[in-house]
Write a protein that holds these residues in place. Structure first.
Motif, PDB file in Angstrom:
ATOM      1  N   GLN A 195       4.242 -55.260   6.992  1.00 22.39           N
ATOM      2  CA  GLN A 195       2.870 -55.681   6.730  1.00 22.39           C
ATOM      3  C   GLN A 195       2.761 -56.419   5.397  1.00 22.39           C
ATOM      4  O   GLN A 195       2.087 -57.453   5.302  1.00 22.39           O
ATOM      5  CB  GLN A 195       1.950 -54.472   6.721  1.00 22.39           C
ATOM      6  N   ILE A 196       3.442 -55.898   4.387  1.00 24.99           N
ATOM      7  CA  ILE A 196       3.402 -56.534   3.067  1.00 24.99           C
ATOM      8  C   ILE A 196       3.982 -57.938   3.134  1.00 24.99           C
ATOM      9  O   ILE A 196       3.426 -58.889   2.569  1.00 24.99           O
ATOM     10  CB  ILE A 196       4.173 -55.686   2.031  1.00 24.99           C
ATOM     11  N   TRP A 197       5.087 -58.099   3.840  1.00 24.90           N
ATOM     12  CA  TRP A 197       5.711 -59.417   3.914  1.00 24.90           C
ATOM     13  C   TRP A 197       4.835 -60.410   4.671  1.00 24.90           C
ATOM     14  O   TRP A 197       4.757 -61.586   4.308  1.00 24.90           O
ATOM     15  CB  TRP A 197       7.099 -59.303   4.548  1.00 24.90           C
ATOM     16  N   VAL A 198       4.159 -59.979   5.721  1.00 23.66           N
ATOM     17  CA  VAL A 198       3.250 -60.882   6.433  1.00 23.66           C
ATOM     18  C   VAL A 198       2.127 -61.331   5.513  1.00 23.66           C
ATOM     19  O   VAL A 198       1.789 -62.524   5.436  1.00 23.66           O
ATOM     20  CB  VAL A 198       2.668 -60.200   7.692  1.00 23.66           C
ATOM     21  N   ILE A 199       1.541 -60.386   4.775  1.00 22.25           N
ATOM     22  CA  ILE A 199       0.434 -60.711   3.872  1.00 22.25           C
ATOM     23  C   ILE A 199       0.877 -61.686   2.789  1.00 22.25           C
ATOM     24  O   ILE A 199       0.201 -62.677   2.500  1.00 22.25           O
ATOM     25  CB  ILE A 199      -0.141 -59.427   3.242  1.00 22.25           C
ATOM     26  N   VAL A 200       2.033 -61.410   2.197  1.00 22.80           N
ATOM     27  CA  VAL A 200       2.455 -62.219   1.070  1.00 22.80           C
ATOM     28  C   VAL A 200       2.897 -63.619   1.512  1.00 22.80           C
ATOM     29  O   VAL A 200       2.652 -64.619   0.835  1.00 22.80           O
ATOM     30  CB  VAL A 200       3.576 -61.508   0.271  1.00 22.80           C
ATOM     31  N   TRP A 201       3.528 -63.724   2.673  1.00 21.38           N
ATOM     32  CA  TRP A 201       3.899 -65.049   3.172  1.00 21.38           C
ATOM     33  C   TRP A 201       2.665 -65.834   3.596  1.00 21.38           C
ATOM     34  O   TRP A 201       2.612 -67.060   3.432  1.00 21.38           O
ATOM     35  CB  TRP A 201       4.899 -64.924   4.329  1.00 21.38           C
ATOM     36  N   PHE A 202       1.668 -65.145   4.131  1.00 20.57           N
ATOM     37  CA  PHE A 202       0.421 -65.839   4.467  1.00 20.57           C
ATOM     38  C   PHE A 202      -0.269 -66.338   3.199  1.00 20.57           C
ATOM     39  O   PHE A 202      -0.764 -67.470   3.152  1.00 20.57           O
ATOM     40  CB  PHE A 202      -0.501 -64.898   5.245  1.00 20.57           C
ATOM     41  N   ALA A 203      -0.310 -65.489   2.161  1.00 25.09           N
ATOM     42  CA  ALA A 203      -0.907 -65.907   0.889  1.00 25.09           C
ATOM     43  C   ALA A 203      -0.151 -67.095   0.301  1.00 25.09           C
ATOM     44  O   ALA A 203      -0.754 -68.049  -0.207  1.00 25.09           O
ATOM     45  CB  ALA A 203      -0.918 -64.741  -0.095  1.00 25.09           C
ATOM     46  N   ALA A 204       1.185 -67.057   0.368  1.00 20.46           N
ATOM     47  CA  ALA A 204       1.980 -68.178  -0.123  1.00 20.46           C
ATOM     48  C   ALA A 204       1.714 -69.429   0.703  1.00 20.46           C
ATOM     49  O   ALA A 204       1.726 -70.552   0.178  1.00 20.46           O
ATOM     50  CB  ALA A 204       3.469 -67.822  -0.067  1.00 20.46           C
ATOM     51  N   GLY A 205       1.448 -69.252   2.006  1.00 21.01           N
ATOM     52  CA  GLY A 205       1.112 -70.388   2.852  1.00 21.01           C
ATOM     53  C   GLY A 205      -0.217 -71.013   2.478  1.00 21.01           C
ATOM     54  O   GLY A 205      -0.363 -72.246   2.479  1.00 21.01           O
ATOM     55  N   ILE A 206      -1.201 -70.190   2.132  1.00 18.17           N
ATOM     56  CA  ILE A 206      -2.496 -70.707   1.690  1.00 18.17           C
ATOM     57  C   ILE A 206      -2.329 -71.474   0.373  1.00 18.17           C
ATOM     58  O   ILE A 206      -2.913 -72.550   0.185  1.00 18.17           O
ATOM     59  CB  ILE A 206      -3.516 -69.570   1.513  1.00 18.17           C
ATOM     60  N   VAL A 207      -1.540 -70.913  -0.539  1.00 12.89           N
ATOM     61  CA  VAL A 207      -1.262 -71.610  -1.795  1.00 12.89           C
ATOM     62  C   VAL A 207      -0.592 -72.945  -1.508  1.00 12.89           C
ATOM     63  O   VAL A 207      -0.919 -73.974  -2.123  1.00 12.89           O
ATOM     64  CB  VAL A 207      -0.376 -70.743  -2.710  1.00 12.89           C
ATOM     65  N   ALA A 208       0.354 -72.965  -0.564  1.00 12.21           N
ATOM     66  CA  ALA A 208       1.038 -74.207  -0.199  1.00 12.21           C
ATOM     67  C   ALA A 208       0.060 -75.224   0.372  1.00 12.21           C
ATOM     68  O   ALA A 208       0.136 -76.421   0.052  1.00 12.21           O
ATOM     69  CB  ALA A 208       2.152 -73.906   0.806  1.00 12.21           C
TER      70      ALA A 208
END
Length: 319
Positions: free
Chosen positions: A212-225
């Protein structure tokens, strides 16, 4: 003697005699530095969650921006709907990365995770060229409601031209940095993310869901991207050349520290302002092109004398 004059006398004479040029250079360097810091934030997010440098963050910037532009120009969707679908696409990408790449590699050596992000980079690059094409595309700036045009303002006795999109980029990036800082320090997920970065197995043992943490953090990084791609694309066309610019975030992280949000900001500003000032005032000595290598030379100096960066923690290993 001529070389010494070019290094120590002429640049400072120009700064004194032409303050407009110096102030304009500082502003453009400041905007570039803020955008470098925004790119670096994506790397910091992934590094905090996995302890691995995400080599794919640069291509994620390009992929997200190309998806947004293509959904509007090629498929005829309204800009607001294209933006929502681009956000959803980064969410799907986050889930896919966690399920297909990260989940099978839990507990593996960091080098294996790094190689996985390199493989992900090549995959996204190929997929992006196949789906969206390899030609540069203009960002849909006006359609997204972002400001265009420029204004001349008097600052400290000099005239500076402010591009409206640059002002918007600084405001948006500042708000995103503040939001991420609060997220990391004040929320339960942010604290869990730091625990995962320290030790995957220990985090699992206390009930933290690594998946769950990895999904959240990769999604957040995707929004930043996506936000970074929009801002950079508004200043120049969206193309795979942005990936090279994004890799300057590595130098930003070396300066500021791989786990520090303030470090990403300070490192980005140092590189953004430094490369622009050196290009304008000392570029002639090196034959131009200072912006292409300045960040990496500065990072090399830090690796030699302060490898943990300005805000990074010094690692002490006992044998």
């Amino acid at each position: 003697m001529d070389l010494l004059n070019s290094i120590f006398v002429e640049p400072f004479t120009l700064i004194y005699e032409i303050p407009d040029l110096f102030l304009q250079t500082l502003w453009e360097g400041f905007v570039g530095g803020i955008l470098y810091a925004l790119i670096a934030l994506g790397f910091v997010l992934i590094f905090k969650a996995s302890g691995v440098f995400n080599f794919a963050q640069g291509i994620m910037v390009v992929f997200a921006a190309l998806a947004l532009v293509s959904l509007h120009t090629k498929f005829g969707l309204p800009a607001w709907l294209a933006l929502l679908l681009a956000i959803a696409l980064m969410g799907v990408l986050a889930v896919g990365i966690e399920r297909l790449v990260l989940r099978p590699l839990v507990g593996q050596h960091d080098a294996i995770l790094l190689m996985a992000t390199i493989g992900l980079t090549l995959f996204l690059q190929g997929a992006g060229e196949t789906i969206f094409g390899g030609e540069p595309q203009p960002m849909i700036t006006e359609e997204l409601g972002l400001p265009t045009g420029a204004s001349d303002w008097e600052v400290f006795g000099g005239r500076v031209t402010f591009q409206h999109i640059d002002i918007a980029a600084v405001v948006i990036a500042t708000l995103m940095v503040a939001a991420l800082a609060v997220f990391f320090s004040k929320t339960r997920i942010g604290r869990a993310l730091r625990a995962v970065a320290d030790d995957h197995q220990a985090a699992l043992s206390v009930g933290i869901s690594l998946n769950q943490i990895w999904v959240i953090v990769w999604f957040a990084a995707g929004i930043v991207a996506l936000v970074t791609g929009i801002m950079w694309g508004a200043r120049s066309d969206v193309s795979f050349a942005l990936e090279v610019i994004a890799l300057k975030a590595l130098a930003v992280l070396i300066l500021g520290g791989f786990t520090s949000i303030p470090g990403a900001i300070v490192g980005g500003l140092i590189i953004g302002i430094g490369e622009k000032v050196f290009e304008v005032y000392w570029g002639g000595i090196f034959g131009g092109g200072v912006e292409a290598w300045f960040a990496y030379v500065l990072a090399l100096v830090f690796l030699l004398f302060r490898p943990q960066g300005l805000f990074g923690e010094k690692i002490i290993e006992r044998v």
